[in-house]
Design an enzyme around this catalytic site. Structure first.
Site, mmCIF file in Angstrom:
data_model
loop_
_atom_site.group_PDB
_atom_site.id
_atom_site.type_symbol
_atom_site.label_atom_id
_atom_site.label_comp_id
_atom_site.label_asym_id
_atom_site.label_seq_id
_atom_site.Cartn_x
_atom_site.Cartn_y
_atom_site.Cartn_z
ATOM 1 N N THR A 84 0.866 -1.183 0.000
ATOM 2 C CA THR A 84 0.000 0.000 0.000
ATOM 3 C C THR A 84 0.906 1.236 0.000
ATOM 4 O O THR A 84 0.988 1.950 0.998
ATOM 5 C CB THR A 84 -0.920 0.016 1.244
ATOM 6 O OG1 THR A 84 -0.108 -0.239 2.413
ATOM 7 C CG2 THR A 84 -1.998 -1.023 1.159
ATOM 8 N N LEU A 152 5.139 -6.500 12.583
ATOM 9 C CA LEU A 152 6.489 -7.089 12.511
ATOM 10 C C LEU A 152 7.530 -6.034 12.138
ATOM 11 O O LEU A 152 7.238 -5.070 11.435
ATOM 12 C CB LEU A 152 6.535 -8.253 11.521
ATOM 13 C CG LEU A 152 6.484 -8.005 10.013
ATOM 14 C CD1 LEU A 152 7.833 -7.608 9.432
ATOM 15 C CD2 LEU A 152 5.988 -9.253 9.318
ATOM 16 N N PHE A 257 13.565 3.541 20.672
ATOM 17 C CA PHE A 257 13.181 4.531 19.653
ATOM 18 C C PHE A 257 13.533 5.951 20.109
ATOM 19 O O PHE A 257 12.877 6.907 19.740
ATOM 20 C CB PHE A 257 11.690 4.414 19.285
ATOM 21 C CG PHE A 257 11.467 3.507 18.109
ATOM 22 C CD1 PHE A 257 11.787 2.167 18.195
ATOM 23 C CD2 PHE A 257 11.003 3.997 16.900
ATOM 24 C CE1 PHE A 257 11.623 1.322 17.106
ATOM 25 C CE2 PHE A 257 10.846 3.159 15.797
ATOM 26 C CZ PHE A 257 11.149 1.823 15.916
ATOM 27 N N ALA A 260 18.885 9.555 18.709
ATOM 28 C CA ALA A 260 18.967 10.616 17.698
ATOM 29 C C ALA A 260 19.888 10.155 16.571
ATOM 30 O O ALA A 260 20.833 9.408 16.799
ATOM 31 C CB ALA A 260 19.513 11.890 18.339
ATOM 32 N N GLY A 261 19.603 10.601 15.362
ATOM 33 C CA GLY A 261 20.425 10.203 14.221
ATOM 34 C C GLY A 261 19.869 10.798 12.941
ATOM 35 O O GLY A 261 19.255 11.873 12.985
ATOM 36 N N GLY A 265 13.045 5.819 8.312
ATOM 37 C CA GLY A 265 12.770 5.631 6.890
ATOM 38 C C GLY A 265 12.110 4.289 6.714
ATOM 39 O O GLY A 265 11.450 3.792 7.632
ATOM 40 N N CYS A 268 7.509 1.697 5.632
ATOM 41 C CA CYS A 268 6.287 1.864 6.441
ATOM 42 C C CYS A 268 6.134 3.251 7.058
ATOM 43 O O CYS A 268 5.263 4.010 6.663
ATOM 44 C CB CYS A 268 6.234 0.791 7.522
ATOM 45 S SG CYS A 268 5.974 -0.859 6.849
HETATM 46 N N1 LIG Z 1 7.546 -4.675 5.609
HETATM 47 C C1 LIG Z 1 7.150 -4.544 6.858
HETATM 48 O O1 LIG Z 1 7.958 -4.567 7.805
HETATM 49 C C2 LIG Z 1 5.693 -4.341 7.194
HETATM 50 C C3 LIG Z 1 5.292 -4.400 8.537
HETATM 51 C C4 LIG Z 1 3.953 -4.194 8.844
HETATM 52 C C5 LIG Z 1 3.042 -3.897 7.834
HETATM 53 N N2 LIG Z 1 3.472 -3.841 6.536
HETATM 54 C C6 LIG Z 1 2.484 -3.539 5.496
HETATM 55 O O2 LIG Z 1 2.300 -4.715 4.740
HETATM 56 C C7 LIG Z 1 2.015 -4.396 3.376
HETATM 57 C C8 LIG Z 1 3.029 -5.084 2.481
HETATM 58 O O3 LIG Z 1 4.311 -4.583 2.791
HETATM 59 P P1 LIG Z 1 5.653 -5.264 2.246
HETATM 60 O O4 LIG Z 1 6.763 -4.569 2.926
HETATM 61 O O5 LIG Z 1 5.519 -6.721 2.322
HETATM 62 O O6 LIG Z 1 5.574 -4.796 0.712
HETATM 63 P P2 LIG Z 1 6.345 -5.432 -0.542
HETATM 64 O O7 LIG Z 1 6.351 -4.364 -1.567
HETATM 65 O O8 LIG Z 1 7.598 -6.078 -0.098
HETATM 66 O O9 LIG Z 1 5.355 -6.602 -1.021
HETATM 67 C C9 LIG Z 1 4.128 -6.388 -1.643
HETATM 68 C C10 LIG Z 1 3.903 -7.558 -2.582
HETATM 69 O O10 LIG Z 1 2.571 -7.469 -3.107
HETATM 70 C C11 LIG Z 1 2.616 -7.943 -4.429
HETATM 71 N N3 LIG Z 1 1.423 -7.539 -5.174
HETATM 72 C C12 LIG Z 1 1.110 -6.321 -5.701
HETATM 73 N N4 LIG Z 1 -0.083 -6.398 -6.326
HETATM 74 C C13 LIG Z 1 -0.517 -7.661 -6.175
HETATM 75 C C14 LIG Z 1 -1.691 -8.334 -6.595
HETATM 76 N N5 LIG Z 1 -2.659 -7.711 -7.266
HETATM 77 N N6 LIG Z 1 -1.811 -9.639 -6.269
HETATM 78 C C15 LIG Z 1 -0.850 -10.284 -5.570
HETATM 79 N N7 LIG Z 1 0.270 -9.692 -5.157
HETATM 80 C C16 LIG Z 1 0.427 -8.396 -5.452
HETATM 81 C C17 LIG Z 1 3.904 -7.371 -4.980
HETATM 82 O O11 LIG Z 1 4.328 -8.043 -6.140
HETATM 83 C C18 LIG Z 1 4.845 -7.575 -3.788
HETATM 84 O O12 LIG Z 1 5.499 -8.815 -3.864
HETATM 85 C C19 LIG Z 1 2.053 -2.877 3.315
HETATM 86 O O13 LIG Z 1 0.744 -2.386 3.495
HETATM 87 C C20 LIG Z 1 2.903 -2.490 4.504
HETATM 88 O O14 LIG Z 1 2.638 -1.193 4.967
HETATM 89 C C21 LIG Z 1 4.768 -4.068 6.205
#
Ligand SMILES: NC(=O)c1ccc[n+]([C@@H]2O[C@H](COP(=O)([O-])OP(=O)(O)OC[C@H]3O[C@@H](n4cnc5c(N)ncnc54)[C@H](O)[C@@H]3O)[C@@H](O)[C@H]2O)c1
Length: 448
Positions: A84, A152, A257, A260-261, A265, A268
């Site tokens: 997202t 996570l 958390f 300072a730095g 980024g 998320c």
């Molecule tokens: N990465 C983190 O640490 C973390 C932690 C908590 C929440 N989130 C949330 O989880 C969500 C995913 O994050 P992420 O870091 O895994 O992102 P990412 O970009 O690593 O993975 C997203 C995946 O979705 C796939 N995708 C896109 N459109 C698709 C579709 N129509 N059908 C199937 N797959 C599709 C992409 O190919 C990609 O592999 C986000 O909303 C993020 O905010 C991430």
């Protein structure tokens, strides 16, 4: 169960839930990613995940595919884990991936199932997803929706999925709540076996969605708070590391958390606090989150602070466009947004490296795991294969991600490689005394 979207979140979940004993399928539209996963290769760096992937593929509990009909047929519970990202035309979240995957899945379902959103979304999305499902899934199936935000942390993802500190879920029915519970029984049983408390908060859609963005808003605010204190320390002659230490002993504040730095980024925090503001504005509560705009600005200012420190250390002049670093060689240690990850999305390290290069410096970057992603994100920077190579002949070294390799680097050994012993510790992760004793000119963030 099925995990749709096999990025950092979905892949880790699919693998860990197979490890807990569930039958799991992972689905993604990225053919290359799925091929690598099916082949036993995790397409990103996350400690411990490779071994678990191989083990669960071999055990036959886990598979990956690009076929939505097969996925729909397989799962009783479908976890939505797609990205997202921030919209290109504003601060809000781009929900097109959610829309595509939910619509596609709903059309292929042939029996009752629970669709659980895990992606981070603006409040109101779960209700909208429910409407999408109502429109595209056969009504007689009675497909239901739940939202279970994810907390996570990359670098600790395996542990965080197997041993979360809480489970939050928004549901509309007793059935959805029971299904969600069944889908997490493995995690709850593990907690019971280890005599750990694992709180489960069952709530409505809106609250569940808000918990995630509120948590990220709080964490971002904490980081920017201490970075704001760093700004004050810089003009007042204080030391923010000692200030943070002293503050952190108060249990109401805590020391996590509070370093300072160069700021936060990653994929998320930055996009989530922006999307939260955009959504609050749409709902008429924009004023309540105006402080998050300031949080974002403080965070961005830390990146330009490194540029100013560099100009200062290198005795470069500032023109109307800012400091002119032409003719200088700068080694940047770090590209990822944090250690133990290869994620460079909105990484302060890479953003600072680009700023230094834009100011005319000849910038060389090295990161233990992020080189591949960094090259793709910033192809115009120069990359070095090792820490030794990157610092060779440098006029200035900037530590911008606190990898253990950099924290433990030997200032004497590195000192023999550089042209000038100057270092900016963008994470306050080095011991200044050691570096100064080894003849380095040292600058930290918010320290005298
Ligand atoms: N990465 C983190 O640490 C973390 C932690 C908590 C929440 N989130 C949330 O989880 C969500 C995913 O994050 P992420 O870091 O895994 O992102 P990412 O970009 O690593 O993975 C997203 C995946 O979705 C796939 N995708 C896109 N459109 C698709 C579709 N129509 N059908 C199937 N797959 C599709 C992409 O190919 C990609 O592999 C986000 O909303 C993020 O905010 C991430």
């Amino acid at each position: 169960m099925a995990f749709l979207g096999t990025g950092y979140l979905g892949t880790t979940y699919a693998i860990c839930f197979a490890e807990l004993g569930y039958e799991v399928i992972g689905f993604d539209v990225d053919i290359d990613k799925i091929a690598r996963l099916a082949d036993g290769e995790v397409p990103f760096h996350e400690p411990g995940l490779d071994e678990l992937l191989k083990r669960n593929l071999a055990a036959g509990r886990l598979r990956f595919c690009t076929n939505l009909a097969e996925t729909a047929d397989f799962g009783d519970v479908h976890f939505i884990c797609v990205g997202t990202p921030q919209r290109v035309d504003g601060m809000g979240a781009d929900l097109s991936h959610i829309e595509a995957v939910v619509t596609g899945l709903a059309r292929h379902l042939t029996r009752k199932a629970l669709i659980v959103g895990k992606s981070t979304v603006p409040v109101g999305t779960a209700e909208w997803v429910e409407q999408l499902v109502g429109k595209h899934a056969p009504a007689e199936l009675g497909v239901e929706v739940a939202w279970s935000p994810e907390f996570l942390q990359e670098g600790f993802a395996v542990e965080d999925v197997l041993r979360p500190n809480r489970i939050v879920v928004g549901v509309n029915s007793e059935w959805a709540s029971r299904m969600h519970y069944a889908a997490h029984k493995g995690v709850l049983d593990l907690a019971a076996t280890e005599d750990r408390e694992l709180p489960v908060v069952v709530t409505d859609f809106a609250t569940a969605e808000l918990v995630k963005v509120a948590a990220n808003a709080f964490l971002a605010t904490k980081v920017s708070f201490i970075n704001a204190m760093a700004e004050v320390c810089e003009v007042a002659g204080g030391d923010v590391t000692q200030l943070a230490r002293a503050l952190g002993y108060d249990p109401r504040i805590g020391n996590r958390f509070l370093q300072a730095g160069v700021g936060f980024g990653g994929g998320c925090l930055p996009k989530d606090i922006r999307a939260f503001q955009a959504r609050a504005q749409e709902l008429g509560a924009g004023e309540a989150l105006r402080f998050l705009h300031e949080v974002d600005l403080i965070n961005q200012r830390r990146r330009t602070r490194v540029l100013q420190l560099a100009a200062d250390l290198l005795a470069c002049r500032s023109g109307p466009a800012g400091p002119d670093l032409s003719g200088t060689r700068i080694a940047v240690l770090g590209a990822t947004f944090k250690p133990n990850s290869d994620d460079v999305r909105d990484a302060p390290a890479l953003a600072v490296a680009a700023l230094l290069a834009k100011a005319g410096a000849y910038v060389h970057v090295y990161d233990p795991q992020g080189m591949h992603n960094a090259r793709r994100a910033q192809p115009d920077l120069t990359y070095a294969p090792t820490m030794t190579d990157v610092v060779r002949d440098a006029d200035l070294v900037c530590v911008l991600t606190e990898w253990a390799d950099f924290r433990n680097a030997d200032p004497h050994a590195l000192g023999t490689l550089v042209t000038n012993r100057r270092i900016i510790d963008g994470r306050n992760c080095l011991d200044p005394t050691l570096w100064i004793q080894a003849g380095w000119e040292y600058r930290g963030m918010g320290r005298p």
